[in-house]
Scaffold this motif. Structure first.
Motif, PDB file in Angstrom:
ATOM      1  N   ALA A  61       3.443   4.041  -4.137  1.00 28.87           N
ATOM      2  CA  ALA A  61       3.386   3.964  -2.677  1.00 28.87           C
ATOM      3  C   ALA A  61       2.421   2.838  -2.328  1.00 28.87           C
ATOM      4  CB  ALA A  61       2.930   5.284  -2.083  1.00 28.87           C
ATOM      5  N   VAL A  62       2.952   1.698  -1.969  1.00 27.15           N
ATOM      6  CA  VAL A  62       2.124   0.515  -1.718  1.00 27.15           C
ATOM      7  C   VAL A  62       1.758   0.477  -0.240  1.00 27.15           C
ATOM      8  CG1 VAL A  62       1.960  -1.988  -1.909  1.00 27.15           C
ATOM      9  CG2 VAL A  62       3.270  -0.694  -3.604  1.00 27.15           C
ATOM     10  N   THR A  63       0.621   1.077   0.086  1.00 25.30           N
ATOM     11  CA  THR A  63       0.174   1.153   1.481  1.00 25.30           C
ATOM     12  C   THR A  63      -1.058   0.298   1.749  1.00 25.30           C
ATOM     13  OG1 THR A  63      -1.158   3.116   0.980  1.00 25.30           O
ATOM     14  CG2 THR A  63       1.095   3.483   1.758  1.00 25.30           C
ATOM     15  N   GLY A  64      -1.478  -0.499   0.760  1.00 24.60           N
ATOM     16  CA  GLY A  64      -2.650  -1.338   0.943  1.00 24.60           C
ATOM     17  C   GLY A  64      -2.807  -2.325  -0.201  1.00 24.60           C
ATOM     18  N   HIS A  65      -3.825  -3.134  -0.079  1.00 30.24           N
ATOM     19  CA  HIS A  65      -4.075  -4.232  -1.019  1.00 30.24           C
ATOM     20  C   HIS A  65      -4.233  -3.749  -2.460  1.00 30.24           C
ATOM     21  CE1 HIS A  65      -5.821  -8.024  -2.464  1.00 30.24           C
ATOM     22  NE2 HIS A  65      -6.802  -7.319  -2.992  1.00 30.24           N
ATOM     23  N   PHE A  66      -5.015  -2.697  -2.665  1.00 35.01           N
ATOM     24  CA  PHE A  66      -5.315  -2.288  -4.033  1.00 35.01           C
ATOM     25  C   PHE A  66      -4.141  -1.567  -4.700  1.00 35.01           C
ATOM     26  CE2 PHE A  66      -9.633  -2.855  -2.294  1.00 35.01           C
ATOM     27  CZ  PHE A  66     -10.062  -3.830  -3.195  1.00 35.01           C
ATOM     28  N   ALA A  67      -3.350  -0.849  -3.929  1.00 36.85           N
ATOM     29  CA  ALA A  67      -2.131  -0.256  -4.494  1.00 36.85           C
ATOM     30  C   ALA A  67      -1.147  -1.353  -4.884  1.00 36.85           C
ATOM     31  CB  ALA A  67      -1.497   0.701  -3.494  1.00 36.85           C
ATOM     32  N   LYS A  68      -1.131  -2.410  -4.103  1.00 37.96           N
ATOM     33  CA  LYS A  68      -0.269  -3.550  -4.421  1.00 37.96           C
ATOM     34  C   LYS A  68      -0.680  -4.186  -5.746  1.00 37.96           C
ATOM     35  CE  LYS A  68       1.411  -7.886  -2.349  1.00 37.96           C
ATOM     36  NZ  LYS A  68       1.297  -8.775  -1.156  1.00 37.96           N
ATOM     37  N   LEU A  69      -1.986  -4.350  -5.947  1.00 37.72           N
ATOM     38  CA  LEU A  69      -2.484  -4.899  -7.208  1.00 37.72           C
ATOM     39  C   LEU A  69      -2.180  -3.969  -8.381  1.00 37.72           C
ATOM     40  CD1 LEU A  69      -5.990  -6.352  -6.237  1.00 37.72           C
ATOM     41  CD2 LEU A  69      -3.830  -7.581  -6.547  1.00 37.72           C
ATOM     42  N   ALA A  70      -2.302  -2.664  -8.146  1.00 37.80           N
ATOM     43  CA  ALA A  70      -2.025  -1.695  -9.207  1.00 37.80           C
ATOM     44  C   ALA A  70      -0.567  -1.762  -9.636  1.00 37.80           C
ATOM     45  CB  ALA A  70      -2.378  -0.290  -8.727  1.00 37.80           C
ATOM     46  N   LYS A  71       0.325  -1.863  -8.677  1.00 40.16           N
ATOM     47  CA  LYS A  71       1.761  -1.967  -8.994  1.00 40.16           C
ATOM     48  C   LYS A  71       2.059  -3.243  -9.772  1.00 40.16           C
ATOM     49  CE  LYS A  71       6.376  -1.992  -6.879  1.00 40.16           C
ATOM     50  NZ  LYS A  71       6.824  -3.234  -7.568  1.00 40.16           N
ATOM     51  N   LYS A  72       1.444  -4.337  -9.354  1.00 44.50           N
ATOM     52  CA  LYS A  72       1.646  -5.607 -10.041  1.00 44.50           C
ATOM     53  C   LYS A  72       1.212  -5.526 -11.501  1.00 44.50           C
ATOM     54  CE  LYS A  72       0.443 -10.520  -9.726  1.00 44.50           C
ATOM     55  NZ  LYS A  72      -0.328 -11.549  -8.954  1.00 44.50           N
ATOM     56  N   GLU A  73       0.101  -4.844 -11.751  1.00 48.53           N
ATOM     57  CA  GLU A  73      -0.373  -4.677 -13.132  1.00 48.53           C
ATOM     58  C   GLU A  73       0.580  -3.790 -13.929  1.00 48.53           C
ATOM     59  OE1 GLU A  73      -3.198  -5.476 -16.215  1.00 48.53           O
ATOM     60  OE2 GLU A  73      -2.803  -6.403 -14.263  1.00 48.53           O
ATOM     61  N   ALA A  74       1.075  -2.738 -13.312  1.00 47.19           N
ATOM     62  CA  ALA A  74       1.979  -1.814 -14.010  1.00 47.19           C
ATOM     63  C   ALA A  74       3.308  -2.472 -14.354  1.00 47.19           C
ATOM     64  CB  ALA A  74       2.222  -0.579 -13.140  1.00 47.19           C
ATOM     65  N   ASP A  75       3.692  -3.499 -13.587  1.00 45.56           N
ATOM     66  CA  ASP A  75       4.941  -4.204 -13.868  1.00 45.56           C
ATOM     67  C   ASP A  75       4.946  -4.850 -15.250  1.00 45.56           C
ATOM     68  OD1 ASP A  75       6.223  -3.606 -11.493  1.00 45.56           O
ATOM     69  OD2 ASP A  75       5.450  -5.376 -10.448  1.00 45.56           O
ATOM     70  N   LYS A  76       3.779  -5.030 -15.829  1.00 41.74           N
ATOM     71  CA  LYS A  76       3.688  -5.623 -17.165  1.00 41.74           C
ATOM     72  C   LYS A  76       4.155  -4.654 -18.257  1.00 41.74           C
ATOM     73  CE  LYS A  76      -0.399  -8.386 -15.937  1.00 41.74           C
ATOM     74  NZ  LYS A  76      -1.848  -8.612 -16.240  1.00 41.74           N
ATOM     75  N   TYR A  77       4.139  -3.353 -17.950  1.00 39.25           N
ATOM     76  CA  TYR A  77       4.366  -2.347 -18.986  1.00 39.25           C
ATOM     77  C   TYR A  77       5.610  -1.485 -18.752  1.00 39.25           C
ATOM     78  CZ  TYR A  77      -0.486  -3.725 -19.459  1.00 39.25           C
ATOM     79  OH  TYR A  77      -1.632  -4.463 -19.589  1.00 39.25           O
ATOM     80  N   GLY A  78       6.270  -1.694 -17.633  1.00 43.22           N
ATOM     81  CA  GLY A  78       7.460  -0.910 -17.330  1.00 43.22           C
ATOM     82  C   GLY A  78       8.066  -1.384 -16.028  1.00 43.22           C
ATOM     83  N   LYS A  79       8.974  -0.603 -15.513  1.00 45.11           N
ATOM     84  CA  LYS A  79       9.648  -0.936 -14.261  1.00 45.11           C
ATOM     85  C   LYS A  79       9.091  -0.059 -13.152  1.00 45.11           C
ATOM     86  CE  LYS A  79      14.261  -1.833 -12.405  1.00 45.11           C
ATOM     87  NZ  LYS A  79      15.727  -1.768 -12.677  1.00 45.11           N
ATOM     88  N   THR A  80       8.611  -0.689 -12.089  1.00 41.85           N
ATOM     89  CA  THR A  80       8.033   0.086 -10.983  1.00 41.85           C
ATOM     90  C   THR A  80       8.861  -0.093  -9.713  1.00 41.85           C
ATOM     91  OG1 THR A  80       6.559  -1.678 -10.193  1.00 41.85           O
ATOM     92  CG2 THR A  80       5.720  -0.236 -11.943  1.00 41.85           C
ATOM     93  N   PHE A  81       8.782   0.903  -8.851  1.00 36.79           N
ATOM     94  CA  PHE A  81       9.518   0.901  -7.599  1.00 36.79           C
ATOM     95  C   PHE A  81       8.553   1.176  -6.452  1.00 36.79           C
ATOM     96  CE2 PHE A  81      12.232   2.280 -11.035  1.00 36.79           C
ATOM     97  CZ  PHE A  81      13.373   1.508 -10.871  1.00 36.79           C
ATOM     98  N   ASP A  82       8.765   0.493  -5.326  1.00 34.45           N
ATOM     99  CA  ASP A  82       7.946   0.713  -4.145  1.00 34.45           C
ATOM    100  C   ASP A  82       8.507   1.904  -3.384  1.00 34.45           C
ATOM    101  OD1 ASP A  82       6.420   0.681  -1.866  1.00 34.45           O
ATOM    102  OD2 ASP A  82       6.637  -1.462  -1.495  1.00 34.45           O
ATOM    103  N   ALA A  83       7.761   2.988  -3.366  1.00 24.75           N
ATOM    104  CA  ALA A  83       8.229   4.220  -2.722  1.00 24.75           C
ATOM    105  C   ALA A  83       7.956   4.232  -1.225  1.00 24.75           C
ATOM    106  CB  ALA A  83       7.555   5.434  -3.367  1.00 24.75           C
ATOM    107  N   SER A  84       7.281   3.195  -0.725  1.00 16.80           N
ATOM    108  CA  SER A  84       6.928   3.189   0.698  1.00 16.80           C
ATOM    109  C   SER A  84       6.970   1.783   1.266  1.00 16.80           C
ATOM    110  CB  SER A  84       5.531   3.776   0.893  1.00 16.80           C
ATOM    111  OG  SER A  84       4.581   2.996   0.155  1.00 16.80           O
ATOM    112  N   PRO A  85       8.128   1.116   1.232  1.00 18.14           N
ATOM    113  CA  PRO A  85       8.184  -0.262   1.743  1.00 18.14           C
ATOM    114  C   PRO A  85       7.776  -0.336   3.209  1.00 18.14           C
ATOM    115  CG  PRO A  85      10.392   0.645   1.434  1.00 18.14           C
ATOM    116  CD  PRO A  85       9.447   1.605   0.807  1.00 18.14           C
ATOM    117  N   MET A  86       6.866  -1.252   3.508  1.00 17.94           N
ATOM    118  CA  MET A  86       6.403  -1.416   4.899  1.00 17.94           C
ATOM    119  C   MET A  86       6.055  -2.868   5.149  1.00 17.94           C
ATOM    120  SD  MET A  86       2.627   0.444   4.612  1.00 17.94           S
ATOM    121  CE  MET A  86       3.370   2.038   4.799  1.00 17.94           C
ATOM    122  N   ASP A  87       6.177  -3.280   6.399  1.00 11.89           N
ATOM    123  CA  ASP A  87       5.909  -4.666   6.768  1.00 11.89           C
ATOM    124  C   ASP A  87       4.422  -4.947   6.929  1.00 11.89           C
ATOM    125  OD1 ASP A  87       8.658  -5.230   6.848  1.00 11.89           O
ATOM    126  OD2 ASP A  87       8.818  -4.521   8.916  1.00 11.89           O
ATOM    127  N   ALA A  88       3.685  -3.948   7.401  1.00 10.91           N
ATOM    128  CA  ALA A  88       2.246  -4.124   7.618  1.00 10.91           C
ATOM    129  C   ALA A  88       1.509  -2.869   7.153  1.00 10.91           C
ATOM    130  CB  ALA A  88       1.965  -4.379   9.091  1.00 10.91           C
TER     131      ALA A  88
END
Length: 374
Positions: free
Chosen positions: A115-142
């Motif tokens: 659930a990418v609801t802020g800057h640090f969750a976004k960074l966490a997802k980006k790091e996890a992309d190195k080790y598997g496939k991740t999905f954004d469970a909460s797409p939002m514009d802002a």
């Protein structure tokens, strides 16, 4: 409790500047209670008659092991950590957990929901992309809101669901624990022990301690025991939850001084009435500040009302020039670190556990004065 100002205390702005200290609204490392710092200072050269500082003693000595065990016990009690969960005292901060979580947990299916609801969750997802496939469970514009449970889009085969409970940069906070079929993983760095939680709803919780619990250098991980031991083959030994569980956080030398400071903070939180007691104070502080800002003509709040954080209050004026003027004037009044994060601008008042009511009241007075004059 803070005592009345002593005779001769310096009056600066809206409050008495005591012990040459200011009201520090930093997002982290944050202020610590004065009585905790004073106790640490009194014990810094000779802890409990040992003849040495906690910073000097062996992490395997009897003296330190008692500090370690007592702190574990105090922390588990305050947070209500049930049987079947291990509490680890690690290093590396939340940033290290961005990689440690997927390395240890994504292997079951190779997939994870974030659930990418802020800057640090976004960074966490980006790091996890190195080790598997991740999905954004909460797409939002802002990043100004938090999605409701029925708005979350979760995969049927995710190894875990990840979210950050409080977004320090954006000033938003989850006011509920999301439900998922997969184990729930939470970055609770900026609101851990600011309110009661049901640990049994989580598979793993982690938190950098430098906002609510201790100086920078300690990272707390609470992990359900059955989730340890599933790391990817490439996982470094130092990043294996199983290794840390087996060695009781002492696979390598732990952050001894920070663990000791966490123990002092646990004592202080117990005196405040535990998680429930500090929550009542935190809600009161936040409501006071939000109401002061809402009553002005000059300031606007960044987060949507239902998503407002009780830890980080983000706001701004109509222009960058006025924002700068506010921050400069606040420093002259004895406040520090009210400038917003460089990625979003504006202002941010971080009012973690240790921020006293007097600090929030003084800031509210300053906001009203600045609004009237500008």
């Amino acid at each position: 409790m803070f005592l009345p100002p002593p005779i001769g205390a310096e009056r600066k702005g809206f409050f008495y500047l005591m012990n040459n200290r200011v009201f520090n609204f930093s997002a982290g490392p944050s202020m610590l209670p004065l009585e905790v710092l004073q106790r640490a200072g009194a014990e810094i050269t000779n802890y409990n008659g040992s003849g040495m500082s906690v910073m000097e003693m062996s992490h395997r000595s009897k003296v330190f092991m008692k500090i370690f065990d007592d702190t574990q016990e105090k922390f588990r009690k305050l947070l209500g950590v049930p049987e079947g969960y291990k509490v680890l005292f690690l290093q590396g901060g939340g940033t290290m957990q961005f990689g440690m979580v997927p390395l240890n947990l994504i292997g079951a299916t190779g997939k994870a929901d974030y659930a990418v609801t802020g800057h640090f969750a976004k960074l966490a997802k980006k790091e996890a992309d190195k080790y598997g496939k991740t999905f954004d469970a909460s797409p939002m514009d802002a990043f100004t809101s938090i999605p409701a449970q029925d708005k979350l889009k979760m995969s049927s085969d995710a190894s875990y669901f990840y979210y950050c409970s409080n977004n320090t940069i954006e000033g938003t906070q989850w006011q509920y624990v999301p439900e998922a079929k997969a184990p729930v993983v939470c970055d609770m760095s900026s609101d851990i022990l600011s309110r009661p939680i049901d640990v049994s709803k989580f598979g793993l919780i982690y938190a950098g301690a430098q906002k609510n619990l201790a100086p920078a250098g300690l990272t707390i991980v609470i992990i359900r025991e059955d989730l340890a031991g599933k790391e990817l083959p490439v996982t470094p030994a130092i990043m294996s939850y199983k290794n840390m569980v087996d060695k009781d956080s002492m696979y390598n030398t732990p952050p001894c001084w920070c663990i000791y400071m966490l123990g002092l903070m646990c004592d202080w939180l117990e005196q405040q009435g535990g998680a429930s007691g500090i929550e009542a104070l935190n809600v009161k502080k936040a409501n006071l500040l939000y109401e002061a800002l809402e009553d002005t003509k000059l300031f606007t709040l960044s987060a949507e009302k239902a998503a407002r954080s009780f830890m980080n209050v983000t706001f701004r004026t109509p222009s960058d020039e006025l924002d700068d003027k506010f921050v400069k004037a606040s420093v002259e009044q004895g406040f520090t670190n009210l400038k917003g994060h460089r990625s979003v601008g504006g202002m941010r008042a971080s009012i973690y556990n240790a921020m006293p009511m007097e600090g929030v009241e003084a800031l509210c007075d300053f906001i009203r004065k600045f609004d009237k004059e500008n």
